[in-house]
Design an enzyme around this catalytic site. Structure first.
Site, mmCIF file in Angstrom:
data_model
loop_
_atom_site.group_PDB
_atom_site.id
_atom_site.type_symbol
_atom_site.label_atom_id
_atom_site.label_comp_id
_atom_site.label_asym_id
_atom_site.label_seq_id
_atom_site.Cartn_x
_atom_site.Cartn_y
_atom_site.Cartn_z
ATOM 1 N NE ARG A 40 -2.958 -7.024 -0.998
ATOM 2 C CZ ARG A 40 -3.565 -5.992 -1.578
ATOM 3 N NH1 ARG A 40 -3.771 -5.972 -2.869
ATOM 4 N NH2 ARG A 40 -3.969 -4.965 -0.853
ATOM 5 C CG HIS A 88 -0.080 -4.219 -4.510
ATOM 6 N ND1 HIS A 88 -0.202 -5.378 -5.247
ATOM 7 C CD2 HIS A 88 0.749 -3.405 -5.223
ATOM 8 C CE1 HIS A 88 0.508 -5.264 -6.359
ATOM 9 N NE2 HIS A 88 1.102 -4.084 -6.366
ATOM 10 C CE1 TYR A 110 -6.749 -2.416 -0.806
ATOM 11 C CE2 TYR A 110 -5.520 -0.355 -1.086
ATOM 12 C CZ TYR A 110 -5.532 -1.739 -0.965
ATOM 13 O OH TYR A 110 -4.363 -2.438 -1.000
#
Lengths: 324, 359
Positions: free
Chosen positions: B256, B260, B269
């Site tokens: 990705r 998100h 993260y």
């Protein structure tokens, strides 16, 4: 023909499947075994494994797969073996079954009827006696139906299966074999969203459904001996609720009581009392009372009677209300 | 081909390498126009996505799930599907939608928060986006059962991310599909993250594809940035489904590239270096290099495509923004087949309230 409620349900399922080949039954033990209560007895033999499907033990998949079937035009009638085991399927029911019509602007509807036995009073194991109908009644898009007799079961189940809306069809286990009644052989429908006045009376309205109807009747007979005439409304469809019938009755009798097995707090009794408060306040001679299950976990069989409203508890509330 | 790549042995299907060369013997043999069309879909997808992110920053769009890096998975899968096939999608499937012919304006409607974007076009067998993660998986199995009951020679596809494989519905759905050998293709877009939680924390299994073994049907891991690998595996799995050979699990291994959603900050993260490493494997770049090697693409064609895509996107955005929000009546109309009196009363009361407020 004289039959029990479970026989009436079985007969209805068979007749609906004969009428409409889009109807598929799926669930745990519904096939060869004919269902743990025998509600689907003989259907596997009559309609074959493609239409009466013994599924893996997976409630979310039973309802999820039923939804997927409706996408291709089928009309499944899934069975959840006991209401106490319906919760793994809650996400499918609340997030999808109830709202697919809305979230596709009517393109996809979910005309399925989810049958499940529910309620206390048969000395069953833990998790087999729940009565959590109110959880479903708060979800827009669902229709919740409860029969209280073999005759009603047949007409309401046929109407549910033919309905374009999803129906949660709750079958009171206590009434499955409690009585036999003359039930017409030919298929018939009883209207959904309509309550029935099952006993007329001028002094007090009792609103109940399912296994609480016989309880209310017993209480009404005893009260009649004391000169109190109770009117009993069998709600039949819990949501969308037939409020007009309730309000009209309470305006006549001036007293109202709700009897249900579910816990008191946030039970449907609260909704009914609020409705009466909104629409019939000035007709009331006393508060709307609720005789319900307590706000505790349903006890194990030896102590179950402490939980389950019986005629004596109803009568006690009747006296309180008449003396108010 | 699927059977030749055993996820339990750590094998992953890759056809195009990062320089755009196709491995001989595995090339699915797509025609030149097909290859070009795939690339055009990928570019359009990326343009639509970039515009959405821009609109969100300008306050013209709601929270949006970015799509960057997933183009090969989506276009590769969709281009292997045929007309009758069904799709039970998740929320990051833009390229699938566009390839299957979903109107661009409808896509923008949905993410702009207009009810009009909820209805998938009647001509497309696309079920509405499943937002509760994994819940579409058992639904797709039911559609598979229904297809077989109705004797339709079609396949049913469910898409989902790596996070969904931890959900009970993944297990319940795949398990049921295995038992009944339904005509399903389960397509897992393993993009390494479920919001912030990395793939390694979703399962201790080395791959997601190998989970199929436990359900009694084949699973294959493919390079999700290699559109030829995705397409080839999907085509075979779809054929198997349509021909009564049962379900397949495809794990498309990708990354990705974006956050998100627009509410997420992936800098919390993961490192920039990690993201840069994946930029090298950009699925668009890889197919473009392949097209150039075949003499099917050049800078002029690229410029024309970019312009055409931008034009399409601007037109769709204008159309979507011009559409008024749903009326109050519309919001109430689809709760039941026939509106219950209670609901009709609530609607009337709300309209009365609006009338009073307007005075």
């Amino acid at each position: 023909m004289n039959m029990t409620m479970v026989q009436a349900i079985n007969r209805t399922l068979a007749q609906e499947m004969e009428r409409d080949d889009r109807i598929i039954i799926l669930g745990e033990d519904v096939g060869r075994d004919g269902g743990v209560f025998r509600a689907t007895d003989g259907l596997f033999e009559a309609f074959g494994p493609e239409r009466v499907i013994d599924t893996p033990l997976a409630e979310s998949a039973i309802i999820g797969a039923s939804i997927g079937m409706t996408a291709l035009g089928l009309r499944p009638v899934p069975e959840i073996q006991f209401m106490g085991f319906i919760y793994p399927a809650f996400n499918q029911i609340i997030s999808h079954v109830a709202r697919l019509r809305n979230r596709t602007r009517g393109r996809f509807t979910v005309p399925l009827t989810i049958r499940t036995p529910y309620g206390a009073g048969v000395k069953a194991l833990e998790h087999h006696s729940e009565s959590t109908e109110a959880l479903f009644c708060q979800v827009p898009g669902l229709t919740v139906v409860v029969p209280s007799s073999p005759y009603d079961a047949k007409g309401l189940l046929a109407a549910s299966i033919r309905s374009e809306d999803p129906v949660i069809f709750l079958e009171p286990t206590k009434l499955y074999r409690a009585e036999k009644q003359d039930v017409p052989e030919d298929p018939y429908e009883l209207p959904l969203r309509r309550a029935a006045v099952v006993r007329e009376g001028k002094d007090l309205t009792v609103v109940a459904w399912g296994a609480m109807i016989p309880v209310a009747r017993k209480a009404a007979e005893a009260a009649a001996a004391d000169g109190v005439e109770i009117e009993i409304i069998d709600l039949r469809t819990l949501c969308p609720m037939d409020r007009d019938t309730i309000v009209a009755s309470v305006k006549r009798t001036g007293r109202a009581m709700v009897v249900h097995e579910a816990p008191k707090t946030c039970g449907l009794g609260a909704e009914i009392a609020a409705t009466i408060g909104e629409r019939a306040l000035l007709s009331l001679n006393g508060p709307v009372l609720r005789v319900t299950g307590h706000d505790i976990t349903v006890p194990l069989p030896k102590s179950e009677d402490h939980y389950y409203p019986g005629p004596e508890r109803v009568l006690r509330a009747v006296r309180q209300l008449m003396e108010y | 081909m699927i059977e030749r790549f055993d996820p339990l042995k750590g094998e992953r299907l890759q056809i195009l390498d990062e320089k755009g060369s196709a491995r001989a013997g595995l090339d699915p043999g797509l025609s030149d126009p097909e290859l070009r069309a795939m690339y055009e879909r990928m570019v359009l997808t990326r343009t639509v996505d970039a515009k959405a992110l821009k609109l969100q920053r300008q306050g013209r769009f709601g929270t949006y799930a970015s799509n960057l890096g997933h183009e090969a998975c989506q276009v590769g899968l969709a281009s292997a599907m045929t007309k009758g096939d069904w799709l039970f999608p998740y929320f990051r499937d833009l390229g699938l939608y566009l390839t299957l012919g979903y109107p661009l304006a409808d896509h923008y409607h949905f993410w702009m928060g207009n009810e009009a974007g909820l209805r998938t076009p009647d001509s497309l067998n696309i079920y509405p986006v499943a937002i509760p993660v994994g819940s579409q998986i058992p639904q797709s199995v039911g559609a598979g059962l229904a297809a077989r009951y109705r004797k339709l020679p079609i396949a049913v596809v469910a898409t989902f991310g790596d996070g969904a494989t931890s959900e009970g519905d993944f297990h319940e759905g795949l398990n049921m599909a295995g038992v009944f050998r339904t005509p399903n293709v389960f397509f897992c877009v393993n993009n390494q993250f479920a919001i912030s939680v990395p793939r390694a924390k979703q399962t201790a299994a080395a791959t997601i594809a190998q989970k199929a073994a436990a359900y009694g049907f084949p699973g294959v891991q493919v390079d999700g940035n290699d559109i030829l690998a995705v397409h080839a595996a999907a085509r075979e799995a779809l054929d198997n489904a349509r021909n009564g050979k049962g379900p397949t699990l495809i794990e498309a291994y990708t990354y990705r590239m974006g956050d998100h959603t627009t509410s997420d900050d992936s800098g919390r993260y993961r490192t920039k270096e990690e993201v840069r490493e994946w930029e090298r494997r950009d699925p668009l770049l890889r197919l473009r290099l392949h097209l150039e090697k075949k003499g099917l693409w050049d800078a002029k064609l690229e410029k024309e495509l970019q312009d055409r895509s931008t034009e399409l996107v601007e037109k769709a955005v204008a159309e979507a923004e011009a559409r008024p929000p749903a009326t109050v009546e519309d919001l109430f109309a689809y709760t039941y087949a026939e509106m219950p009196p209670d609901l009709a009363a609530q609607l009337e009361d709300h309209k009365a309230f609006l009338g009073e407020a307007a005075r």
